[in-house]
Write a protein that holds these residues in place. Structure first.
Motif, PDB file in Angstrom:
ATOM      1  N   ILE A   1      34.007  40.075  25.966  1.00 28.95           N
ATOM      2  CA  ILE A   1      32.627  40.540  26.105  1.00 28.95           C
ATOM      3  C   ILE A   1      31.656  39.362  26.045  1.00 28.95           C
ATOM      4  CG2 ILE A   1      30.817  41.924  25.037  1.00 28.95           C
ATOM      5  CD1 ILE A   1      33.008  43.860  24.116  1.00 28.95           C
ATOM      6  N   LEU A   2      31.883  38.468  25.079  1.00 28.25           N
ATOM      7  CA  LEU A   2      31.013  37.302  24.961  1.00 28.25           C
ATOM      8  C   LEU A   2      31.134  36.401  26.187  1.00 28.25           C
ATOM      9  CD1 LEU A   2      29.041  35.741  23.207  1.00 28.25           C
ATOM     10  CD2 LEU A   2      30.985  34.633  22.100  1.00 28.25           C
TER      11      LEU A   2
ATOM     12  N   VAL B   1      43.826  37.675  33.857  1.00 22.53           N
ATOM     13  CA  VAL B   1      43.363  38.909  33.236  1.00 22.53           C
ATOM     14  C   VAL B   1      42.087  38.668  32.439  1.00 22.53           C
ATOM     15  CG1 VAL B   1      43.917  40.723  31.579  1.00 22.53           C
ATOM     16  CG2 VAL B   1      45.678  39.891  33.146  1.00 22.53           C
ATOM     17  N   PHE B   2      42.066  37.586  31.674  1.00 24.55           N
ATOM     18  CA  PHE B   2      40.889  37.272  30.868  1.00 24.55           C
ATOM     19  C   PHE B   2      39.655  37.104  31.750  1.00 24.55           C
ATOM     20  CE2 PHE B   2      37.972  34.259  28.884  1.00 24.55           C
ATOM     21  CZ  PHE B   2      37.793  34.819  27.626  1.00 24.55           C
ATOM     22  N   LEU B   3      39.774  36.311  32.811  1.00 25.16           N
ATOM     23  CA  LEU B   3      38.633  36.081  33.692  1.00 25.16           C
ATOM     24  C   LEU B   3      38.251  37.347  34.446  1.00 25.16           C
ATOM     25  CD1 LEU B   3      39.556  32.536  35.061  1.00 25.16           C
ATOM     26  CD2 LEU B   3      37.625  33.123  33.582  1.00 25.16           C
ATOM     27  N   TRP B   4      39.244  38.176  34.796  1.00 24.06           N
ATOM     28  CA  TRP B   4      38.924  39.442  35.460  1.00 24.06           C
ATOM     29  C   TRP B   4      38.101  40.337  34.535  1.00 24.06           C
ATOM     30  CZ3 TRP B   4      40.242  44.550  34.293  1.00 24.06           C
ATOM     31  CH2 TRP B   4      39.936  45.488  35.288  1.00 24.06           C
ATOM     32  N   PHE B   5      38.503  40.430  33.275  1.00 20.74           N
ATOM     33  CA  PHE B   5      37.743  41.211  32.305  1.00 20.74           C
ATOM     34  C   PHE B   5      36.323  40.648  32.140  1.00 20.74           C
ATOM     35  CE2 PHE B   5      41.442  43.340  30.033  1.00 20.74           C
ATOM     36  CZ  PHE B   5      40.928  44.618  30.174  1.00 20.74           C
ATOM     37  N   CYS B   6      36.211  39.321  32.089  1.00 23.11           N
ATOM     38  CA  CYS B   6      34.893  38.697  31.944  1.00 23.11           C
ATOM     39  C   CYS B   6      33.992  39.052  33.123  1.00 23.11           C
ATOM     40  CB  CYS B   6      35.031  37.178  31.826  1.00 23.11           C
ATOM     41  SG  CYS B   6      35.665  36.587  30.247  1.00 23.11           S
ATOM     42  N   GLN B   7      34.544  39.011  34.336  1.00 26.63           N
ATOM     43  CA  GLN B   7      33.737  39.334  35.515  1.00 26.63           C
ATOM     44  C   GLN B   7      33.357  40.809  35.541  1.00 26.63           C
ATOM     45  OE1 GLN B   7      32.608  36.780  37.241  1.00 26.63           O
ATOM     46  NE2 GLN B   7      33.883  35.541  35.878  1.00 26.63           N
TER      47      GLN B   7
ATOM     48  N   ALA C   1      29.523  33.380  30.873  1.00 26.29           N
ATOM     49  CA  ALA C   1      29.927  32.782  32.151  1.00 26.29           C
ATOM     50  C   ALA C   1      28.847  32.941  33.224  1.00 26.29           C
ATOM     51  CB  ALA C   1      31.261  33.370  32.609  1.00 26.29           C
ATOM     52  N   PRO C   2      28.439  34.172  33.551  1.00 25.93           N
ATOM     53  CA  PRO C   2      27.369  34.300  34.539  1.00 25.93           C
ATOM     54  C   PRO C   2      26.009  33.881  33.983  1.00 25.93           C
ATOM     55  CG  PRO C   2      27.938  36.448  33.680  1.00 25.93           C
ATOM     56  CD  PRO C   2      28.930  35.489  33.111  1.00 25.93           C
TER      57      PRO C   2
ATOM     58  N   TRP D   1      32.478  28.904  27.561  1.00 27.08           N
ATOM     59  CA  TRP D   1      33.316  29.969  28.129  1.00 27.08           C
ATOM     60  C   TRP D   1      34.578  29.402  28.763  1.00 27.08           C
ATOM     61  CZ3 TRP D   1      34.907  30.546  33.110  1.00 27.08           C
ATOM     62  CH2 TRP D   1      34.129  30.008  34.137  1.00 27.08           C
ATOM     63  N   ASN D   2      34.571  28.141  29.172  1.00 27.93           N
ATOM     64  CA  ASN D   2      35.816  27.519  29.620  1.00 27.93           C
ATOM     65  C   ASN D   2      36.788  27.336  28.459  1.00 27.93           C
ATOM     66  OD1 ASN D   2      36.057  26.131  32.629  1.00 27.93           O
ATOM     67  ND2 ASN D   2      33.973  26.697  32.058  1.00 27.93           N
TER      68      ASN D   2
END
Length: 284
Positions: free
Chosen positions: A212-213, A31-37, A218-219, A19-20
């Motif tokens: 989505i992936l 934005v990408f990390l915000w969407f992932c969270q 990530a979590p 995911w990194n």
């Protein structure tokens, strides 16, 4: 340490590096990390609600969860900044090698715990690897190129801090609930930068499937590590997780085609070797 804990940690290291990689390839890191969270909050919420009854609520519990959310939030903001200016194969090994380096130093200089000769050898490997990997140099104007390595070091400090806090919090909160709290903290920390960027629609259009992936990986990767922490001591598991350093460097070199491949791969192996030696034979 049980075989299950080992498998969980190795899987966590690999998932973390994947995911990194996605984060580095994104258009706008905030934005990408915000969407992932946001994705992670939605996906893991039902499971977290089911586990809420197992939380041992107290003032200490609330303080530990709040500290975890704050540290994870700072971590993800610094991570976005580091990947905005630095290569994956440069930034990733530094931030992953810093966290297991700080704990022994704190033990020696703050608590007075002994460190063996092998432990100091491991420290030397990590420090040399980080220095070589930082690529420190100065241009003609006299300004340095230290920003990406320094941000990576700051990320490593956050990692070391939240691992310690989360280990303590697991005595009061189930892993999935603690993980969901950190997801919420991350999302809140990134919200201002994400909405100010005006790049939300563009990022989703370009990387919707990856978001989505990534929101699951990530979590999910950290949840694997939290579950492993409930089975074995953090001092034994944390060094093993740093095998992700090699995974992340290799992905940056071979997938992203980043420069200085052989040197960065060698230094990532040096950092990983130092972490393993420090974790296994570091005690006096």
């Amino acid at each position: 340490m049980t075989g299950i804990a080992v498998l969980l940690v190795l899987g966590s290291g690999f998932v973390h590096s994947v995911w990194n990689l996605y984060t580095k390839r994104s258009l706008n890191k905030n934005v990408f990390l915000w969407f992932c969270q946001l994705t992670a909050v939605v996906v893991f919420l039902p499971w977290a609600i089911v586990e809420l009854d197992a939380v041992h609520w107290s003032g200490q519990t609330a303080l530990l969860v709040a500290a975890s959310m704050a540290l994870h939030g700072l971590y993800v903001v610094l991570l976005a900044a580091a990947y905005s200016i630095g290569d994956l194969s440069q930034v990733y090994p530094i931030m992953r090698g810093t966290s297991p380096l700080l704990v022994p130093f704190a033990g020696v200089f703050l608590i007075g715990e002994p460190l063996s000769v092998y432990g100091w050898g491991g420290v030397a490997f990590i420090v040399c690897g980080i220095v070589l990997l930082s690529g420190i140099r100065f241009d003609r104007s006299g300004s340095g190129t230290l920003r990406a390595p320094l941000l990576a070091l700051a990320v490593g400090v956050c990692i070391a801090s939240y691992i310690v806090v989360d280990k303590l919090a697991l005595d009061h909160v189930p892993a999935v609930v603690l993980n969901e709290a950190s997801n919420i903290g991350n999302m809140l920390a990134l919200s201002v930068a994400a909405f100010r960027s005006n790049g939300i629609r563009q990022e989703w259009a370009a990387n919707g499937k990856t978001i989505i992936l990534g929101g699951i990986l990530a979590p999910g990767g950290y949840l694997l590590f939290l579950l492993a922490l409930s089975l074995a001591p953090v001092a034994q598991l944390a060094p093993m997780r740093e095998i992700g350093t090699v995974f992340g460097t290799a992905m940056g070199i071979w997938i992203l085609k980043e420069q200085q491949g052989p040197r960065r791969l060698f230094t990532s192996l040096m950092i990983t070797a130092g972490v393993v030696v420090l974790g296994i034979w570091g005690g006096a």
